[in-house]
Design a protein around this motif. Structure first.
Motif, PDB file in Angstrom:
ATOM      1  N   UNK A 142      40.696 -22.393  89.853  1.00 49.99           N
ATOM      2  CA  UNK A 142      39.599 -21.699  90.529  1.00 49.99           C
ATOM      3  C   UNK A 142      40.121 -20.781  91.630  1.00 49.99           C
ATOM      4  N   UNK A 143      41.067 -21.279  92.394  1.00 49.04           N
ATOM      5  CA  UNK A 143      41.637 -20.482  93.490  1.00 49.04           C
ATOM      6  C   UNK A 143      42.413 -19.282  92.942  1.00 49.04           C
ATOM      7  N   UNK A 144      43.106 -19.472  91.849  1.00 53.06           N
ATOM      8  CA  UNK A 144      43.844 -18.380  91.223  1.00 53.06           C
ATOM      9  C   UNK A 144      42.878 -17.285  90.768  1.00 53.06           C
ATOM     10  N   UNK A 145      41.763 -17.689  90.174  1.00 47.12           N
ATOM     11  CA  UNK A 145      40.745 -16.727  89.737  1.00 47.12           C
ATOM     12  C   UNK A 145      40.121 -16.013  90.932  1.00 47.12           C
ATOM     13  N   UNK A 191      41.562 -15.405  93.855  1.00 49.96           N
ATOM     14  CA  UNK A 191      42.554 -14.454  94.370  1.00 49.96           C
ATOM     15  C   UNK A 191      42.561 -13.191  93.505  1.00 49.96           C
ATOM     16  N   UNK A 192      42.508 -13.353  92.202  1.00 48.70           N
ATOM     17  CA  UNK A 192      42.493 -12.196  91.298  1.00 48.70           C
ATOM     18  C   UNK A 192      41.245 -11.345  91.547  1.00 48.70           C
ATOM     19  N   UNK A 193      40.104 -11.984  91.734  1.00 46.95           N
ATOM     20  CA  UNK A 193      38.858 -11.256  92.005  1.00 46.95           C
ATOM     21  C   UNK A 193      38.953 -10.497  93.324  1.00 46.95           C
ATOM     22  N   UNK A 194      39.475 -11.148  94.352  1.00 45.59           N
ATOM     23  CA  UNK A 194      39.603 -10.505  95.653  1.00 45.59           C
ATOM     24  C   UNK A 194      40.591  -9.337  95.602  1.00 45.59           C
ATOM     25  N   UNK A 195      41.666  -9.486  94.844  1.00 46.54           N
ATOM     26  CA  UNK A 195      42.611  -8.382  94.674  1.00 46.54           C
ATOM     27  C   UNK A 195      41.949  -7.190  93.992  1.00 46.54           C
ATOM     28  N   UNK A 196      41.141  -7.459  92.978  1.00 49.60           N
ATOM     29  CA  UNK A 196      40.430  -6.370  92.293  1.00 49.60           C
ATOM     30  C   UNK A 196      39.476  -5.661  93.241  1.00 49.60           C
ATOM     31  N   UNK A 197      38.754  -6.424  94.060  1.00 50.85           N
ATOM     32  CA  UNK A 197      37.839  -5.828  95.036  1.00 50.85           C
ATOM     33  C   UNK A 197      38.600  -4.963  96.040  1.00 50.85           C
ATOM     34  N   UNK A 198      39.741  -5.448  96.495  1.00 50.56           N
ATOM     35  CA  UNK A 198      40.544  -4.698  97.461  1.00 50.56           C
ATOM     36  C   UNK A 198      41.049  -3.390  96.849  1.00 50.56           C
TER      37      UNK A 198
END
Length: 58
Positions: free
Chosen positions: A22-25, A27-34
């Protein structure tokens, strides 16, 4: 996770494994938003730069 696996606590191991996924997903979502925000900021800055008359660009 290693300690739970070593103790043979499969339930705790699976809980921690799911939490890590869940945390890995997240982080990936937050990276995409950034990346999207950075791209938008760049586009806005470029648009401002090229819509000003040449003599005001300095």
């Amino acid at each position: 996770m290693g300690a739970a696996k070593a103790k043979g606590d499969e339930a705790e191991f699976e809980r921690l494994r799911a939490l890590a996924a869940d945390k890995k997903a997240e982080v990936a979502r937050l990276n995409d938003e950034a990346k999207k925000k950075t791209r938008l900021e760049f586009d806005v800055a470029a648009n401002v730069m090229y819509t000003r008359p040449r003599r005001e660009r300095r």
